[in-house]
Design an enzyme around this catalytic site. Sequence first.
Site, PDB file in Angstrom:
ATOM      1  N   ARG A  23       0.862  -1.185   0.000  1.00  0.00           N
ATOM      2  CA  ARG A  23       0.000   0.000   0.000  1.00  0.00           C
ATOM      3  C   ARG A  23       0.892   1.225   0.000  1.00  0.00           C
ATOM      4  NH1 ARG A  23      -4.985  -2.148   1.514  1.00  0.00           N
ATOM      5  NH2 ARG A  23      -4.923  -3.778   3.121  1.00  0.00           N
ATOM      6  N   HIS A  46       3.375  -9.485   1.291  1.00  0.00           N
ATOM      7  CA  HIS A  46       3.110  -8.494   2.340  1.00  0.00           C
ATOM      8  C   HIS A  46       4.409  -7.988   2.960  1.00  0.00           C
ATOM      9  CE1 HIS A  46       1.411  -7.293   6.424  1.00  0.00           C
ATOM     10  NE2 HIS A  46       0.607  -6.665   5.590  1.00  0.00           N
TER      11      HIS A  46
END
Length: 731
Positions: free
Chosen positions: A392, A452
Amino acid sequence: MDTEQAIEIQEKDPVSSPPAEIASSPERFINRELSWLHFNRRVLEESVNPRHPALERVRFLSISANNLDEFFMVRVAGIRAQVREGIAERSPDGLTPLEQLKVINESVSQLAIDQQAIWRDLRKFLAELGIVLVDGQDVTKSERAWIEDHFLASIFPLLTPLAIDPAHPFPFIPSLGFTVALQLMRTSDGRPMNALIRMPGKIDRFIRFPGSKDGVIRLITLEQATSLFIGRLFPGYTVKGQGAFRIIRDSEIEIEEEAEDLVRLFETALKRRRRGSVIRLEIEANMPEELRAFVQDALSTTDDEVFVVDGVLAMNELSQLTRVDRPDLEFAPYVPRHPERVRDHGGDIFAAIRQKDLIVHHPYESFDVVVQFLQQAARDPDVVAIKQTLYRTSNNSPIVRALAEAAEAGKSVTALVELKARFDEEANIRWARDLERAGVQVVYGFLQLKTHAKLSMVVRREGGGLTTYVHTGTGNYHPVTARIYTDLSYFTSDPVIGRDVTRVFNYITGYAEPIDIEKMAVSPLTLRKRMIEHIHGETSFARQGKPAVIWMKMNSLVDPDIIDALYEASQAGVSIDLIVRGICCLRPGLPGLSENIRVKSVIGRFLEHGRIYCFGMGQGLPSAKAAVYISSADMMPRNLDRRVEVLCPLQNPTVHQQVLEQIMVANLKDTEQSWQLLPDGSSTRMKAAKGEEPFNLHNYFMTNPSLSGRGKSLKESSPRRLTRRNERNPS
């Protein structure tokens, strides 16, 4: 208890089975969904915390509502899908999907009632402080004249009145869409008609009236303003009844096993998600029964998917109230520090890292140093390659700009852009295309695994060879969230870590399984194994009569194998302190099972997000010989089995001391923002021991420099040393 705080714990008997039976039964686990709802209640409780300024309390209320929306979009949607498909597989705590829905609905119903009650109190409190939210019938004559002009100029063009009849079918309502339903009657012949007005989502929910007396701010909601002028939208009709409703749709994305073009696949899946099935319908309590039935039938919702709200809908939008100009009702602004060691080297981040490893503690220390790391790499003629993961990031991301700049300067730049980052899929597709246009080699990782891990690698020509500089952290490469999330950024030029990170990137880009990782651990390959080995190691130390201690800090503890290993360690006498902000499926403090395990949760000004894992290695904690790790991974099956994550050891003495003796001790010492988790999954606020001052870890780090980033400033300022009561190695 060897922590510095005395804790008042309510006496509860959460389970009826004796401990011997619990140890091997599903009752040894707390239900994941209920544990999350307990966490969200802790967030909600901050909205009634008198220590917080009024608008910050509104913000906490808004956060709890937004959290609940996402919970339904993802978790409840998934459980409902299991029920529809006839899946009866039980959760680790022994509940079927249908049973889970029942207990979720019971808990959510009470949570929603409490949210509305808190909002009513906060609304009155804000009015006392000079922020008044008025209803349509309470506007003054001059305010009505102004709001009519404002409505016609700025709202009316955005509204589409929708009559519902055979020629005008019920329209598609997007997820989180806020709509006013109307029962109308034509004045000419008394003919009834149902109609809808969709509230536009791109304008503010709260409209501020101009001017005020004595500095009072008066506002009205968009829907209240619209209700004043229904006649402008439906001339010739009389309103017989009305009420607002809001829906939440299933937001899960299904990915096909075989996909030739992952970007195109996600674009198609995102379009499908917009039309996901309705899993929650919120209806104002004052909506007439006949109109409510009309809406429910049109949306094909069952009774257990309908929630009648006696109050305001879309409470997540209450955060807009914090934009009013009342800084006295917010937290005092905080400006993050820049690591002094980087300043000592004239801003040369590579020189600072070469001197020794560096931990940057966000948000107390600026995320700008991470941006600077990549910007300097982009502009440094000696840098030949950059590799970066992106899960993100922010709008107009300086991270993306730096990578593009480096590629345009002719450097070899590789970016892993994770398309499966929930609710950031569209943004990540956009970043991927921007990076490709700049000449960056963009990869998307694994179809069935989310990447991640937070990794950035810079390869630089130095002294006739190549030096690899690494950044790895616990948080995203997101400058905005880095101002409110507590995370750790670790910078090193350790060649072994550099080789490990190179192998991880090779695994991501070329599926080359990193079988020869030297220091780090990587999921889904070795991270679980490393954690279990350390827990078993402390268990063995305890059985040998040696000091045995485990400290862990994470967002969620769900994985049954990790929990069972911790139970076994507790039974052997290992002293275990867990700091778990969110979901915790472990039951602490049960005699014979977990009496040596204490679990706390910290909820405060900043969102605790860092993951830290510490093991005493037979020396107790804190100890210079302890194994200390930071990670992007929580202890959940998804992190350990279905994601690419890294667990990074901290071995530099200063960095090791900073994380173990400063950051972890402060988290354990905190009493002002902490909750003690109870065996039944609920929690109670912690209190300082009698005669001792409350300790606030966020305030401590806002006013004390970090250990590894001090540089020459060490001579002028040292952090206040933290100690815990009975700071000794337990035996």
